[in-house]
Motif scaffolding. Structure first.
Motif, PDB file in Angstrom:
ATOM      1  N   ARG A   1     -15.277  -0.472  12.093  1.00 35.76           N
ATOM      2  CA  ARG A   1     -14.843   0.291  10.940  1.00 35.76           C
ATOM      3  C   ARG A   1     -16.236   1.707  10.932  1.00 35.76           C
TER       4      ARG A   1
ATOM      5  N   ALA B   1     -17.721  -2.491   3.353  1.00 42.51           N
ATOM      6  CA  ALA B   1     -16.501  -2.558   3.401  1.00 42.51           C
ATOM      7  C   ALA B   1     -17.116  -4.030   3.873  1.00 42.51           C
TER       8      ALA B   1
ATOM      9  N   MET C   1     -11.525  -2.352  -4.332  1.00 41.46           N
ATOM     10  CA  MET C   1     -11.482  -0.459  -4.018  1.00 41.46           C
ATOM     11  C   MET C   1     -11.259   0.383  -5.689  1.00 41.46           C
TER      12      MET C   1
ATOM     13  N   SER D   1      -7.648  -4.577  -2.447  1.00 46.13           N
ATOM     14  CA  SER D   1      -7.108  -2.995  -3.619  1.00 46.13           C
ATOM     15  C   SER D   1      -7.939  -3.248  -5.120  1.00 46.13           C
TER      16      SER D   1
ATOM     17  N   ARG E   1       0.683  -1.547  -0.166  1.00 42.96           N
ATOM     18  CA  ARG E   1      -0.037  -0.299  -0.450  1.00 42.96           C
ATOM     19  C   ARG E   1       0.813   1.382   0.365  1.00 42.96           C
TER      20      ARG E   1
ATOM     21  N   SER F   1     -21.405   2.582   3.791  1.00 42.37           N
ATOM     22  CA  SER F   1     -20.356   2.358   3.522  1.00 42.37           C
ATOM     23  C   SER F   1     -20.231   0.998   4.621  1.00 42.37           C
TER      24      SER F   1
ATOM     25  N   TYR G   1     -14.487   0.101  -7.293  1.00 41.02           N
ATOM     26  CA  TYR G   1     -15.172   1.133  -6.535  1.00 41.02           C
ATOM     27  C   TYR G   1     -14.882   2.117  -6.929  1.00 41.02           C
TER      28      TYR G   1
ATOM     29  N   ASP H   1      -7.990   3.238   0.466  1.00 38.93           N
ATOM     30  CA  ASP H   1      -8.825   2.185   0.951  1.00 38.93           C
ATOM     31  C   ASP H   1      -8.228   0.853   1.578  1.00 38.93           C
TER      32      ASP H   1
ATOM     33  N   GLY I   1      -5.611   5.502  -4.149  1.00 42.08           N
ATOM     34  CA  GLY I   1      -6.968   5.601  -3.290  1.00 42.08           C
ATOM     35  C   GLY I   1      -7.316   4.332  -3.661  1.00 42.08           C
TER      36      GLY I   1
ATOM     37  N   TYR J   1     -14.493   5.119   9.354  1.00 44.32           N
ATOM     38  CA  TYR J   1     -15.437   5.780   8.272  1.00 44.32           C
ATOM     39  C   TYR J   1     -16.213   6.460   8.690  1.00 44.32           C
TER      40      TYR J   1
END
Length: 414
Positions: free
Chosen positions: A135, A341, A353, A350, A72, A337, A356, A123, A119, A139
């Protein structure tokens, strides 16, 4: 605050980095469509914004793929450095020495690409280091920080973008440097698996990585419904911004004149300030209600707010409809959210995400296309199209609601 102290250090640093980065975005991007429309016209500006979004979308897919291989932090560092360099060049392109909208556009593309690159990694990092039970709190805190940053950035941009663009961009360079310092020196890697060699045939490897994600029909419908919702909010930075700049007559509040440009900045700031002050109260009320009906009601209220903003020119009506849009947003985001998750699998966080990311990049493409349509059709037709986006999202979320609950509940059991 006690719970905040128990969060992983990366979360605390990430919140600071989000504030700096999003303050930059809030000061620049709500007004960038107006900037380009001044030099290139509305129709060409719409096409330029679509190109910008397409680049961000493609880079985002690469970012999601590499974040599951390289880790990451590496991608976050690379993206941050690209963003910093782009802001430096953009400042030069709008300095007393040079005015180049073409170079400004190229740097805007680089900045969008940098957000697409890091991004998915950022995430996924949050999911890596949080438990399902915490979470919602994490968030909510990130969402609060994001909106506070946009409130500050929106006000700064509204007051400086027209007449002090160079000075504004210099400030943005400084804040991007500070954000890079936080990521490089204070954030640690969170991906547990060891680094894997990157395959020679990247496209084939990416196709394999995204194959399972593309086969998740529930996730894809969730993404498309979210994309339509986000496209309405993004109209503030695109079609609505240009419409208010062109159509809204000069009006005064307490003796202070408001043009369309100032109105865009203050509407964005109204939204984010309301979020900052109302998030806790609305969230507490939402969790006591039935989840499904509240989620659907939130979409309806949110849609009504942005349809009104896309049509009226009266300052007080615009402020009132922004209140509606914000309340709908606050009702929707915690539930949405929480569902998001719980959908990704551990080994492809990843990648999920990145897909997304279509919610942001795809919605920007739709709203950029609306800039071109706005140069052709009347305000009535454009407001009807925005209404249709909200209605279609409502129907999609209603269709998949039960499956979303089942997916989320299954993870909590595990």
């Amino acid at each position: 605050m006690g719970q905040f102290r128990n969060y992983h250090r990366n979360i605390k640093i990430r919140i600071g980095q989000i504030f700096l980065s999003d303050m930059v975005a809030g000061a620049i991007f709500p007004f960038i469509a107006i900037y380009f429309a001044t030099y290139f016209g509305s129709a060409i500006t719409g096409l330029l914004l679509i190109i910008n979004v397409v680049v961000g979308l493609i880079v985002g897919l690469y970012g999601g793929y590499y974040a599951d291989i390289m880790g990451r932090k590496k991608l976050m560092v690379i993206a941050g450095l690209i963003r910093m360099i782009a802001f430096i060049v953009m400042a030069v392109a709008n300095s007393p020495l040079l005015t180049s909208p073409e170079l400004t556009f190229l740097m805007a593309v680089l900045i969008t690409a940098s957000f697409g690159l890091d991004g998915p990694a950022a995430d996924a990092m949050i999911i890596d280091i949080t438990k399902p039970s915490e979470r919602k709190g994490v968030y909510a805190l990130i969402y609060w920080s994001f909106n506070l940053a946009f409130a500050v950035g929106g006000i700064v941009g509204a007051l400086t973008f027209n007449h002090y663009l160079f000075e504004l961009l210099v400030i943005m360079v400084i804040t991007s440097i500070a954000a890079n310092v936080l990521v490089i020196f204070f954030i640690s890697e969170t991906m547990e698996k060891k680094e894997k060699p990157i395959e020679t045939n990247v496209l084939k490897s990416m196709f394999t990585s995204y194959k399972d994600v593309a086969g998740d029909k529930l996730f894809l419908l969730f993404v498309f419904a979210g994309l339509l919702l986000q496209s309405m909010e993004n109209q503030m930075e695109n079609y609505i911004a240009i419409r208010l700049n062109n159509e809204m007559p000069l009006q005064t509040i307490l003796g202070f004149p408001f043009s369309g440009v100032e109105m865009v900045g203050f509407l964005k700031s109204e939204n984010t300030i309301l979020v900052v002050f109302l998030t806790v109260f609305v969230t507490r009320w939402v969790v006591k209600q039935k989840e499904g009906p509240i989620f659907l009601w939130s979409i309806g209220i949110f849609t009504l707010g942005y349809v009104g903003i896309s049509y009226f020119n009266n300052i007080w009506l615009l402020f009132a409809f922004m209140v509606l849009a914000t309340i709908g947003e606050l009702m929707r985001v915690p539930i949405q959210s929480d569902f998001l998750a719980s959908i990704p699998t551990d080994d492809k966080r990843s990648s999920y995400m990145a897909v997304y990311g279509l919610v942001f990049n795809g919605s920007m493409m739709i709203s950029s296309f609306f800039v071109t349509l706005g140069g052709i059709f009347s305000s009535e037709i454009m407001s009807t199209l925005i209404l249709f986006c909200g209605f279609l999202s409502f129907m999609l979320m209603k269709r998949i609601m039960v499956d979303l609950k089942n997916r989320r509940d299954a993870q909590l059991i595990d």
